[in-house]
Design an enzyme around this catalytic site. Structure first.
Site, PDB file in Angstrom:
ATOM      1  N   SER A 506       0.848  -1.183   0.000  1.00 30.75           N
ATOM      2  CA  SER A 506       0.000   0.000   0.000  1.00 30.75           C
ATOM      3  C   SER A 506       0.894   1.247   0.000  1.00 30.75           C
ATOM      4  CB  SER A 506      -0.952  -0.041   1.196  1.00 30.75           C
ATOM      5  OG  SER A 506      -2.001   0.876   1.032  1.00 30.75           O
ATOM      6  N   ASP A 593      -8.409  -5.027  -6.352  1.00 31.10           N
ATOM      7  CA  ASP A 593      -8.118  -4.025  -5.321  1.00 31.10           C
ATOM      8  C   ASP A 593      -8.997  -2.788  -5.522  1.00 31.10           C
ATOM      9  OD1 ASP A 593      -7.021  -2.217  -3.528  1.00 31.10           O
ATOM     10  OD2 ASP A 593      -4.966  -2.833  -3.937  1.00 31.10           O
ATOM     11  N   HIS A 625      -6.654  -5.805  -1.977  1.00 33.91           N
ATOM     12  CA  HIS A 625      -5.607  -4.957  -1.414  1.00 33.91           C
ATOM     13  C   HIS A 625      -4.741  -5.791  -0.472  1.00 33.91           C
ATOM     14  CE1 HIS A 625      -3.878  -1.011  -0.922  1.00 33.91           C
ATOM     15  NE2 HIS A 625      -3.974  -1.074   0.390  1.00 33.91           N
TER      16      HIS A 625
END
Length: 683
Positions: A506, A593, A625
């Site tokens: 991320s 995602d 994600h």
């Protein structure tokens, strides 16, 4: 050296990116310090635990936990008096159930589940007596949120559902026995709500133009005309913690007129506030509260490590006794009955396998329930060291260093000789790293690397000055903090400047991309997992239910609706400096995602392809994600381990069948990592 001096011509970029063996040859000598240490299998670290997440039903009659069914994590239930009689009550066959919690009536087990990582979570319930499963929110492309539960109205909960408008979660009263949903109030413009034990919505939080939050009183679904409390972006960590059972006291965390958030108790009738706890080092907010009255009994201070401070002397006596019985490490309470006579407890010893117990408070008796990962009981786990690192402008960066076994013989937190280092960057960025057992740290240290996790500016938990020092500093001062941490590690003799990799997911993935694009020769290589490459497109494709937080994101990153904001976002986007990358890059991405779309990885891979710059890109069609499925988690880590081994010279467990057993699609660059193409071919 300035960044402009580090931007190399393309011809040099290609020359530097292709041969990894030269770096690896020197690094392998340093890796010999752990050469005799047994290799911990990746499956032991990243496969499914035997059991995890134990909970007690509120009435104390039932135990529940997560455990695999045919390789997929599901919910199990057992009578509290007979844990060995456990049986699975869910049957998810594809995607793991991420967790579960009990209804107030102790009759339903509740859990949420999405589809292939899209984060459109539905709420489900299982009747523990009949085994009947119910989908409480049977809506497509809708994300449910839990808003409130009750000790009094035990058959009901409040949930937020965005099926009317995907941007806003309307509050519904859900009857857990009948499944009936009743609209309580619409959520237009609200980021969240605070409810009491009567399941009444008492407060509503709306984002304001200053990047902070306005708090409104709510009565019988009607919202007051004016807010009674407002914060700016600077004090946006301020917010409610929850009501006592009688609704007469509301606890707050509040940073106004101070740097770190303190805990206050507010009299809801008069508005008068009483300071409960404060600490100049860290934000407060984590509490233990009386299971009957809801009053705060203890609070946590989490600076370098977690310290519990007790208001309730009886609770302190329990923790002291548990510490004596369980030994060194942080004691934690995972679940408590409503009568508070039984707890689920555990201890985190960091470098040993933790165990979970049932604690009978009255009898002062501990009953072992399980060890989550028994295959690690004799594994060569290593300590974690909490350290403070100074940034170039004087900030203190709370950080965590893990060293390979055998590298630090005297235990002082410094290796006898420099070893390769992986800078492991946390996501968010409005989150933090903490002290405790960390599977990724243990894995990388076992392979011969020092591992350093840094709470750079913008990380949460260390006060508003530290948090707000990161505003509009993506790729700038936030990145400088990471570089300063690397320089610290080199100066301390932990590593050498040519043997440092950067890795993260991320925001951590973004940091990995920024590391190669903005400081091309600082890192030997990088691993980016679901990291954004273009901040303009990132903000342009955020999920609709993030609408309430959009203004704050713009204030902290740059406003894409203004020319100034666009310039800030563009300058901080690695995509536009992809042609400066000269070091090996591995990218992992989930196709579903919803936060960091696949296009974020596609874009930078395409930009590098256009310049003939090598990059290895692995796509997972059934992930979002991050990688929730163990076969995918193990498979990608196998690729990353091989990648780091070729780059830094650490030890490598063979790829074997791990990649083939995952859903990995090597979309580009299989040839850049020896053995990957063959390992990924489906038989």
């Amino acid at each position: 050296m300035s960044r402009s001096q580090l931007l190399l011509p393309l011809t040099l970029a290609l020359a530097a990116a292709l041969p990894m063996s030269a770096l690896a040859a020197d690094a392998r000598q340093a890796a010999l310090t752990v050469g005799d240490t047994p290799l911990i299998p990746r499956t032991a670290l990243f496969g499914n635990p035997v059991k995890a997440g134990a909970q007690l039903s509120p009435d104390g009659q039932w135990l529940s936990w997560m455990a695999p069914v045919n390789g997929v994590m599901n919910v199990w239930v057992a009578p509290a008096a007979k844990p060995e009689a456990a049986k699975a009550v869910t049957d998810s066959k594809d995607r793991p159930i991420p967790g579960h919690f009990w209804s107030g009536n102790s009759e339903q087990l509740l859990f949420v589940k999405d589809n292939a990582g899209d984060e459109n979570f539905r709420l489900y319930g299982v009747d523990v007596n009949t085994g009947t499963q119910r989908d409480y929110t049977p809506f497509d492309k809708v994300r449910v949120r839990m808003i409130g539960g009750s000790r009094k109205r035990v058959d009901e909960v409040l949930v937020g559902i965005n099926n009317r408008d995907p941007r806003w979660h309307d509050v519904h009263l859900l009857n857990l026995k009948t499944g009936e949903l009743k609209l309580v109030m619409k959520g237009d413009g609200f980021a969240g709500f605070e409810t009491d034990d009567d399941l009444q919505v008492r407060l509503g939080a709306r984002p304001n133009a200053a990047g902070g939050t306005d708090y409104y009183q709510v009565k019988d679904g009607a919202v007051a005309e004016k807010p009674f409390l407002s914060t700016s972006l600077e004090d946006n960590a301020t917010g409610p913690i929850g009501y006592t059972a009688d609704g007469k006291t509301l606890y707050w965390r509040d940073s106004r007129d101070r740097d770190t958030t303190a805990v206050f108790a507010e009299d809801t009738a008069t508005g008068q506030r009483k300071l409960i706890a404060q600490d100049a080092r860290a934000d407060l907010g984590a509490t233990l509260r009386n299971t009957t009255t809801g009053e705060v009994q203890a609070y946590a201070v989490d600076y370098l490590t977690t310290e519990w401070h007790f208001i309730d002397k009886g609770l302190k006596a329990d923790f002291d006794w548990l510490q004596q019985q369980l030994g060194k490490g942080e004691v934690f309470v995972a679940s408590r009955t409503r009568a508070d006579d039984k707890w689920i407890v555990g201890i985190d010893p960091v470098s040993k396998v933790s165990a979970t117990y049932l604690y009978d408070r009255k009898a002062k008796k501990l009953s072992a329930l399980y060890v989550a990962r028994p295959e690690l009981q004799n594994a060569p786990l290593v300590p974690m060291h909490a350290v403070e690192i100074k940034s170039r402008d004087g900030l203190t960066l709370p950080s965590y260093l893990t060293l390979p076994q055998g590298a630090d013989k005297n235990g002082d937190g410094k290796p006898e000789q420099a070893v390769p280092l992986v800078l492991l960057v946390h996501g968010g960025p409005w989150a933090r790293d903490g002290y405790g057992y960390n599977g990724t740290h243990q894995w990388l240290a076992n392979r011969g690397y020092a591992v350093l996790s840094v709470n750079f500016r913008a990380s949460t938990g260390f006060g508003k000055k530290f948090l707000n020092a990161g505003n509009k500093q993506w790729g700038l001062a936030m990145h400088d903090d990471l570089i300063d941490a690397v320089n610290w590690a080199v100066k301390q003799g932990v590593t050498s400047s040519d043997k440092v990799a950067i890795m993260g997911g991320s925001y951590g993935g973004y940091a990995a991309l920024a590391g190669l694009a903005f400081t091309p020769t600082t890192f030997a290589c990088a691993v980016d997992i679901v990291g954004p490459s273009n901040l303009e497109t990132l903000l342009g494709t955020i999920p609709p239910y993030w609408e309430a937080g959009k203004k704050q994101m713009y204030s902290r990153m740059g406003d894409p609706t203004t020319d100034e904001g666009k310039a800030i976002l563009r300058a901080a986007s690695p995509l536009y400096k992809a042609d400066k990358i000269v070091r090996p890059l591995l990218i992992g991405q989930g196709a579903n995602d919803p936060r960091v779309k696949q296009a974020e990885s596609d874009q930078i891979v395409q930009a590098m392809q256009a310049k003939n710059i090598p990059v290895t890109y692995v796509l997972y069609p059934d992930e979002g994600h991050g990688f929730a499925k163990p076969n995918n988690r193990i498979g990608f880590n196998a690729i990353a381990e091989s990648f780091l081994g070729h780059c830094l010279g650490g030890r490598v467990e063979p790829l074997g069948e791990t990649v083939r057993q995952s859903t990995a699609q090597v979309a580009h660059g299989a040839d850049f990592l020896p053995g990957l193409k063959a390992a990924a071919e489906k038989k």
